[in-house]
Structures are given as structure tokens and as C-alpha cells.
Write a protein that holds these residues in place. Structure first.
Motif, PDB file in Angstrom:
ATOM      1  N   GLN A  27       0.828  -1.183   0.000  1.00  0.00           N
ATOM      2  CA  GLN A  27       0.000   0.000   0.000  1.00  0.00           C
ATOM      3  C   GLN A  27       0.871   1.244   0.000  1.00  0.00           C
ATOM      4  OE1 GLN A  27      -3.523  -0.144   2.429  1.00  0.00           O
ATOM      5  NE2 GLN A  27      -3.189  -2.292   2.901  1.00  0.00           N
ATOM      6  N   GLY A  28       0.258   2.388  -0.297  1.00  0.00           N
ATOM      7  CA  GLY A  28       1.023   3.586  -0.531  1.00  0.00           C
ATOM      8  C   GLY A  28       1.685   4.181   0.687  1.00  0.00           C
ATOM      9  N   SER A  29       1.221   3.874   1.901  1.00  0.00           N
ATOM     10  CA  SER A  29       1.803   4.417   3.119  1.00  0.00           C
ATOM     11  C   SER A  29       1.348   3.579   4.296  1.00  0.00           C
ATOM     12  CB  SER A  29       1.370   5.875   3.319  1.00  0.00           C
ATOM     13  OG  SER A  29      -0.021   5.939   3.598  1.00  0.00           O
ATOM     14  N   ALA A  30       2.007   3.783   5.451  1.00  0.00           N
ATOM     15  CA  ALA A  30       1.560   3.108   6.665  1.00  0.00           C
ATOM     16  C   ALA A  30       0.165   3.588   7.063  1.00  0.00           C
ATOM     17  CB  ALA A  30       2.555   3.367   7.790  1.00  0.00           C
ATOM     18  N   TYR A  31      -0.131   4.858   6.824  1.00  0.00           N
ATOM     19  CA  TYR A  31      -1.439   5.428   7.157  1.00  0.00           C
ATOM     20  C   TYR A  31      -2.569   4.692   6.446  1.00  0.00           C
ATOM     21  CZ  TYR A  31      -5.266   8.854   6.933  1.00  0.00           C
ATOM     22  OH  TYR A  31      -6.492   9.472   6.978  1.00  0.00           O
ATOM     23  N   ASN A  32      -2.330   4.217   5.224  1.00  0.00           N
ATOM     24  CA  ASN A  32      -3.358   3.526   4.453  1.00  0.00           C
ATOM     25  C   ASN A  32      -3.371   2.017   4.668  1.00  0.00           C
ATOM     26  OD1 ASN A  32      -4.373   5.846   3.151  1.00  0.00           O
ATOM     27  ND2 ASN A  32      -2.662   5.819   1.711  1.00  0.00           N
ATOM     28  N   THR A  33      -2.530   1.525   5.540  1.00  0.00           N
ATOM     29  CA  THR A  33      -2.418   0.084   5.755  1.00  0.00           C
ATOM     30  C   THR A  33      -3.505  -0.431   6.681  1.00  0.00           C
ATOM     31  OG1 THR A  33      -0.037   0.081   5.371  1.00  0.00           O
ATOM     32  CG2 THR A  33      -0.911  -1.724   6.682  1.00  0.00           C
ATOM     33  N   ASN A  34      -4.040  -1.614   6.377  1.00  0.00           N
ATOM     34  CA  ASN A  34      -4.994  -2.290   7.236  1.00  0.00           C
ATOM     35  C   ASN A  34      -4.257  -3.205   8.211  1.00  0.00           C
ATOM     36  OD1 ASN A  34      -7.427  -1.294   5.889  1.00  0.00           O
ATOM     37  ND2 ASN A  34      -6.779  -2.569   4.184  1.00  0.00           N
ATOM     38  N   PHE A  35      -4.897  -3.474   9.348  1.00  0.00           N
ATOM     39  CA  PHE A  35      -4.300  -4.318  10.377  1.00  0.00           C
ATOM     40  C   PHE A  35      -5.286  -5.377  10.841  1.00  0.00           C
ATOM     41  CE2 PHE A  35      -2.072  -0.316  10.553  1.00  0.00           C
ATOM     42  CZ  PHE A  35      -0.747  -0.675  10.748  1.00  0.00           C
ATOM     43  N   ILE A  36      -4.767  -6.509  11.288  1.00  0.00           N
ATOM     44  CA  ILE A  36      -5.546  -7.514  12.004  1.00  0.00           C
ATOM     45  C   ILE A  36      -5.010  -7.571  13.425  1.00  0.00           C
ATOM     46  CG2 ILE A  36      -6.050  -9.973  12.242  1.00  0.00           C
ATOM     47  CD1 ILE A  36      -6.156 -10.186   9.244  1.00  0.00           C
ATOM     48  N   THR A  37      -5.903  -7.540  14.398  1.00  0.00           N
ATOM     49  CA  THR A  37      -5.508  -7.474  15.801  1.00  0.00           C
ATOM     50  C   THR A  37      -5.261  -8.864  16.375  1.00  0.00           C
ATOM     51  OG1 THR A  37      -6.811  -5.476  16.105  1.00  0.00           O
ATOM     52  CG2 THR A  37      -6.213  -6.686  18.092  1.00  0.00           C
ATOM     53  N   SER A  38      -4.179  -8.973  17.141  1.00  0.00           N
ATOM     54  CA  SER A  38      -3.919 -10.153  17.961  1.00  0.00           C
ATOM     55  C   SER A  38      -3.821  -9.688  19.412  1.00  0.00           C
ATOM     56  CB  SER A  38      -2.624 -10.843  17.535  1.00  0.00           C
ATOM     57  OG  SER A  38      -2.341 -11.951  18.368  1.00  0.00           O
ATOM     58  N   ILE A  39      -4.548 -10.340  20.302  1.00  0.00           N
ATOM     59  CA  ILE A  39      -4.532 -10.004  21.722  1.00  0.00           C
ATOM     60  C   ILE A  39      -3.605 -10.983  22.436  1.00  0.00           C
ATOM     61  CG2 ILE A  39      -5.894  -9.724  23.828  1.00  0.00           C
ATOM     62  CD1 ILE A  39      -8.330  -9.233  22.025  1.00  0.00           C
ATOM     63  N   THR A  40      -2.499 -10.475  22.970  1.00  0.00           N
ATOM     64  CA  THR A  40      -1.566 -11.303  23.729  1.00  0.00           C
ATOM     65  C   THR A  40      -1.860 -11.097  25.212  1.00  0.00           C
ATOM     66  OG1 THR A  40       0.112 -11.076  22.005  1.00  0.00           O
ATOM     67  CG2 THR A  40       0.861 -11.791  24.167  1.00  0.00           C
ATOM     68  N   TYR A  41      -2.220 -12.172  25.895  1.00  0.00           N
ATOM     69  CA  TYR A  41      -2.675 -12.041  27.276  1.00  0.00           C
ATOM     70  C   TYR A  41      -1.919 -13.008  28.184  1.00  0.00           C
ATOM     71  CZ  TYR A  41      -5.687 -15.944  25.725  1.00  0.00           C
ATOM     72  OH  TYR A  41      -6.163 -17.129  25.193  1.00  0.00           O
ATOM     73  N   GLN A  42      -1.770 -12.628  29.450  1.00  0.00           N
ATOM     74  CA  GLN A  42      -0.950 -13.359  30.415  1.00  0.00           C
ATOM     75  C   GLN A  42      -1.717 -13.526  31.720  1.00  0.00           C
ATOM     76  OE1 GLN A  42       2.652 -11.265  31.347  1.00  0.00           O
ATOM     77  NE2 GLN A  42       3.472 -12.850  32.688  1.00  0.00           N
ATOM     78  N   ASN A  43      -1.706 -14.734  32.258  1.00  0.00           N
ATOM     79  CA  ASN A  43      -2.310 -15.018  33.554  1.00  0.00           C
ATOM     80  C   ASN A  43      -1.265 -14.765  34.632  1.00  0.00           C
ATOM     81  OD1 ASN A  43      -3.453 -16.067  35.871  1.00  0.00           O
ATOM     82  ND2 ASN A  43      -3.870 -18.101  35.023  1.00  0.00           N
ATOM     83  N   VAL A  44      -1.444 -13.716  35.416  1.00  0.00           N
ATOM     84  CA  VAL A  44      -0.501 -13.398  36.486  1.00  0.00           C
ATOM     85  C   VAL A  44      -1.056 -13.820  37.840  1.00  0.00           C
ATOM     86  CG1 VAL A  44       0.600 -11.536  35.215  1.00  0.00           C
ATOM     87  CG2 VAL A  44      -1.383 -11.025  36.634  1.00  0.00           C
ATOM     88  N   GLY A  45      -2.054 -14.695  37.817  1.00  0.00           N
ATOM     89  CA  GLY A  45      -2.614 -15.238  39.038  1.00  0.00           C
ATOM     90  C   GLY A  45      -1.920 -16.519  39.456  1.00  0.00           C
ATOM     91  N   THR A  46      -2.526 -17.249  40.371  1.00  0.00           N
ATOM     92  CA  THR A  46      -1.924 -18.446  40.951  1.00  0.00           C
ATOM     93  C   THR A  46      -2.619 -19.732  40.531  1.00  0.00           C
ATOM     94  OG1 THR A  46      -3.292 -18.202  42.931  1.00  0.00           O
ATOM     95  CG2 THR A  46      -1.106 -17.168  42.957  1.00  0.00           C
ATOM     96  N   ALA A  47      -3.685 -19.642  39.723  1.00  0.00           N
ATOM     97  CA  ALA A  47      -4.432 -20.830  39.311  1.00  0.00           C
ATOM     98  C   ALA A  47      -4.871 -20.673  37.864  1.00  0.00           C
ATOM     99  CB  ALA A  47      -5.641 -21.029  40.221  1.00  0.00           C
ATOM    100  N   MET A  48      -5.413 -21.763  37.311  1.00  0.00           N
ATOM    101  CA  MET A  48      -5.953 -21.719  35.949  1.00  0.00           C
ATOM    102  C   MET A  48      -6.992 -20.606  35.832  1.00  0.00           C
ATOM    103  SD  MET A  48      -5.929 -23.247  32.927  1.00  0.00           S
ATOM    104  CE  MET A  48      -5.309 -24.924  33.221  1.00  0.00           C
ATOM    105  N   ALA A  49      -6.885 -19.812  34.772  1.00  0.00           N
ATOM    106  CA  ALA A  49      -7.830 -18.718  34.548  1.00  0.00           C
ATOM    107  C   ALA A  49      -8.913 -19.147  33.572  1.00  0.00           C
ATOM    108  CB  ALA A  49      -7.103 -17.489  33.995  1.00  0.00           C
ATOM    109  N   ASN A  50     -10.153 -18.897  33.928  1.00  0.00           N
ATOM    110  CA  ASN A  50     -11.291 -19.082  33.033  1.00  0.00           C
ATOM    111  C   ASN A  50     -11.659 -17.713  32.474  1.00  0.00           C
ATOM    112  OD1 ASN A  50     -11.966 -22.015  33.532  1.00  0.00           O
ATOM    113  ND2 ASN A  50     -12.017 -21.217  35.628  1.00  0.00           N
TER     114      ASN A  50
END
Length: 488
Positions: A27-50
Motif C-alpha cells: 500500500q502507498g503508506s503506513a497510514y493507508n495500511t490495514n491491520f488484524i488485531t492479535s490479543i496477547t494475554y498473560q495469567n498473572v494469578g496463581t491458578a488456571m484462569a477461566n
């Protein structure tokens, strides 16, 4: 700085595009670029997270589904690949709820062969929303860059909001817009399409709402440099802001920093001083300026009198009078590395323990072909009043298993130090390839925690994610920054 996300996470997610709705193309510039979102998430607790993800399109009904995540583990949800979101495309926002405390960083993946950088911004905890949110820098066709941003309702009921744009040096808004938001939904703004800002604009924005809102911005070049970065809106100003990264003509890529500082007051001026320290904690230079109410001022590290060349250190920004917020930016002073550009939020306070949900390292495939793998560099600054004590950086794999630990010596107030997965000592029972290709072995995901040892210690961190921008020149990189997230 973003706090621990305890049971609830609101994300102002920009430019979500799902599945094959947008083809990959130059594409002609970064301004005109499309994106797909990825959510990177971390469990900082002490047990399995639901965990429950709820996505809000700009129109239509919300979409909810569940995931689980082991304690200490970090994972990614690609919006374009999740089967539950097969009908979700265009722009939207999301809310994550969990029975364990979690943190998250939003990764925007460019759908372009020219834009190689991935803008990064942190999610918001349930206590991070505010009736007043500031975006410290907004550009329209200025420095060949234009800003896009979203404002999300982080409250339990609908809210009414007023958005005001302030030019540099002015306490009077040039444009005001009012709107309403339903629960969880977001409103998207593109400075390039707002005629009231004129043909070009350099300034900041303030959002005032009847309930709690959050905001996230993307800044992208309008020329062929293909530079793009992201940062969060800030809910509250401070008279002291910490910047773990301060650079002047540093390294092969000639890296430089600039700080966009916004006066949070609508009536009082702020007298601002930027103090630069080297890795030995010696003050090498200062800068001062007075910023009118509501306005912003830029501070270029290389413009500070006495700053040494090839400088690598940290900065502290203080204000007398009105509180301030600040965005740090890193860019190259050489046209050969025009695509290098990052952004991060200056921290007003620290914590004894931080989380870094998105950490990667490749020793063998740091190139544009075939791997597109990345490297994470963590800058850690002591913002407390005494020595930090030993700093421990623990690197965790996709399943929450400890892969390696990097132990760093104590640093003094204002001083900074650095870490990356390759510098860690391998944990018992692990194999070296899991550090050499951290976050890529056995699945896609890796995270870290950063902790100081002394009682009452306070640290902040900026995580830089670097990608190769050339198949032949290893010095040619792009990068983006995000802030370490306080756990306690």
C-alpha cells in the motif's frame, strides 16, 4: 502506567479486521495500511484462569466465547483466525473478564508487504477508566504522520463524551465533538479525515465523559517510510514522569528519542524540566520549557545542551505547576532507517513487580524471510527513592513453565538496566532452544515478569519488540514499544 487487570479488562482495540476481508497487498503508506488485531494475554494469578472474550462490532450484537490459561502462561488470540469471530470484520472493541488477574497487550499485524512493524498498546484494567482521558500527541499531515484513535466505554452504562483538539501552544481547542457510547463499544477517529483540523495539525486531545472511558491511538506515516506505532490515552497527569529509554544517535541505527509532553490543566501553565541520566546514573543534560494550559511541547533528546553522542540512558520529566502526561518516541536520525519508530507512555509511578505479556526472541531467524520472528529488549528503570535490590526477570513459556531467569544487579534511583531472553540462565529441565527461540517452540507464546527485591522498591519497564526490515542488512530494523504492567 496500566495496573493489574483484576477480573475485568477493557481493550480499546484499533482497526480490527477479521479473516479474509482484507487482502495482503503493498500500500502507498503506513497510514493507508490495514491491520488484524492479535490479543496477547498473560495469567498473572496463581491458578488456571477461566476467561471470557466479548467483542463489540461498530454495529450489531456482541460476540462472546471462552478460553482457559494456566498460571504464569501467556497466549495469543488472533482475531482474524478465531473461528468464533468468522463474521466479525472492520473495526471494533473488546472486553475480557476472568476469574484470575490477567494482563494483555494488543498487537496490530499489518496486512501489507511494505509495513513490517507491529503497533503495540496495553489493555486497561477495570479501574483504569476515567471521566477525563488525555491523548498527548495528535498529528495530521505533520512530520509526515497522521493519528488514528479510538475511545471505548469502560463503564457499566452508556456514557456521553466530549472530545477537544488543542493545537501546540494553545489553551483554546480548535475543534470540539460530542457523542455517546454504549457499554463496551468504541468510537473511532481519524485525524486525517477531520476537516476542522485544517490541512495539517500538531497538538493533543482531551476526552471528558459522563462515565468511564479509555483510549488508544495509532500514529502512522503518510509517506513511503512505512513507520507506525501505538500508545494509550492517559487518565491522570503527574508532576513526575519516568522514561526508561533516552537515546541520542545511539548505535548503528542512529536512534533518537523525543517526548511529547501535554499539560493536563485547562487553566494553569506547567514549567517542565527533562533530566537525562546515563547508565552510570550521572546527570548529563537538562531541558526546560513552559507549556500553556491544555497544550503540548516536544523535547528532543539530541537537542539538549551537553547531551553526548551515542547516548543511551534514561530521563525523568518533572513539572512545576500543572500536572503533565508524556509519550516517548524513538526514531532514527538516518534516512537509511526511516521505518524505525516506536511509542510508549511515560510512567508516573512504578511497582515492585511488572508483567510483560508479549515477549519473543529468535537467535537464528531474525530476518524477513522465512521467519518474520522477533526479538524483545526490556529497559528497566528504578523510579524509587532507594536502590532497587536485585532485579529478577523470569521468562515463561506458553504453558506457564519457567524457561529461564535473568538476575540483574541492584540499580540506583533514576538508573536503568536491560534484559532479554537470551541473557537468561536456563531453568532446570529446559533445553537451550527454548531460550534461543523463545516464544516459538511448542506453540506461539511467551511472557515475562520483572521484580525488584528491596522493600518498597519501585521499577518501570519498556519492552521493545524488534523485527528485521531487510533480508541483507541486519542493522535495518523496525520496532515498537509497550510498557511493563504493574502486578502489585
Amino acid at each position: 502506567m496500566r495496573r493489574l487487570l483484576n477480573l475485568f479488562l477493557a481493550i480499546a482495540a484499533l482497526l480490527i479486521a477479521a479473516h479474509s476481508a482484507i487482502p495482503v497487498r503493498a500500500q502507498g503508506s503506513a497510514y493507508n495500511t490495514n491491520f488484524i488485531t492479535s490479543i496477547t494475554y498473560q495469567n498473572v494469578g496463581t491458578a488456571m484462569a477461566n476467561i471470557t472474550f466479548t467483542f463489540y462490532p461498530t454495529s450489531g450484537s456482541p460476540i462472546s466465547f471462552n478460553r482457559t490459561l494456566a498460571a504464569n502462561a501467556g497466549a495469543s488470540l488472533n482475531v482474524g483466525q478465531a473461528s468464533e469471530l468468522s463474521g466479525f470484520s472492520g473495526q471494533g472493541s473488546a472486553v475480557i473478564s476472568s476469574d484470575q488477574p490477567i494482563v494483555a497487550t494488543i498487537v496490530q499485524i499489518p496486512q501489507s508487504t511494505s509495513v513490517r512493524n507491529r503497533p503495540l498498546s496495553n489493555g486497561f484494567g477495570s479501574n483504569d477508566g476515567s471521566n477525563n482521558v488525555l491523548i498527548a500527541t495528535v498529528l495530521k499531515n505533520t512530520f509526515n504522520q497522521t493519528t488514528k484513535f479510538s475511545i471505548q466505554n469502560a463503564d457499566s452504562t452508556s456514557v456521553n463524551a466530549t472530545l477537544r483538539f488543542f493545537p501546540v501552544g494553545s489553551a483554546t481547542p480548535i475543534y470540539t465533538e460530542t457523542f455517546s457510547l454504549n457499554v463496551g463499544t468504541a468510537r473511532f477517529f481519524d485525524a486525517g479525515t477531520i476537516p476542522q483540523l485544517g490541512s495539517s495539525f500538531n497538538g493533543s486531545a482531551i476526552i471528558q465523559a459522563s462515565g468511564k472511558v479509555v483510549a488508544t491511538a495509532i500514529e502512522a506515516t503518510t509517506d513511503s517510510s512505512y513507520k507506525v506505532s501505538a500508545f494509550e490515552g492517559v487518565a491522570q497527569g503527574s508532576n513526575t514522569i519516568y522514561m526508561p529509554s533516552a537515546l541520542c544517535n545511539f548505535g548503528t541505527t542512529v536512534q533518537r528519542t523525543a517526548y511529547a509532553v501535554q499539560n493536563t490543566s485547562t487553566s494553569n501553565s506547567a514549567t517542565v524540566t527533562v533530566t537525562y541520566k546515563d547508565l552510570n546514573n550521572s546527570t548529563v543534560a537538562t531541558q526546560t520549557a513552559t507549556i500553556p494550559a491544555g497544550a503540548k511541547q516536544s523535547f528532543l533528546t539530541c537537542s539538549a545542551s551537553g547531551i553526548p553522542s551515542n547516548f543511551n540512558g534514561s530521563a525523568t520529566i518533572t513539572s512545576t505547576g500543572a500536572p503533565i502526561v508524556a509519550i516517548g518516541k524513538v526514531f532514527s536520525g538516518s534516512p537509511s532507517f526511516a521505518a524505525l519508530g516506536t511509542a510508549f507512555v511515560g510512567a508516573s509511578a512504578g511497582a515492585s513487580k511488572l508483567a510483560a505479556p508479549y515477549v519473543r526472541w529468535t537467535q537464528t531467524r531474525f530476518d524477513i524471510n522465512p521467519g518474520n520472528r522477533q526479538r524483545a529488549f526490556i529497559a528497566i528503570q528504578n523510579v524509587g527513592t532507594g536502590p532497587s535490590g536485585t532485579i529478577t526477570v523470569k521468562y515463561y513459556g506458553l504453558d506457564g513453565t519457567l524457561i529461564g531467569t535473568h538476575t540483574l544487579s541492584s540499580i540506583n534511583p533514576g538508573q536503568k538496566t536491560n534484559s532479554n531472553p537470551k541473557a537468561a540462565t536456563l531453568a532446570a529441565g529446559q533445553t537451550q532452544d527454548k531460550l534461543d527461540e523463545f516464544g516459538y517452540i511448542g506453540g506461539f507464546g511467551g511472557s515475562a515478569t520483572i521484580e525488584c527485591a528491596n522493600s518498597g522498591c519501585q521499577i518501570v519497564a519498556v519492552v521493545r519488540i524488534a523485527s528485521a526490515n531487510s533480508a541483507t542488512n541486519p542493522a535495518d530494523i523496525v520496532a515498537e514499544d509497550y510498557n511493563g504492567i504493574p502486578i502489585n
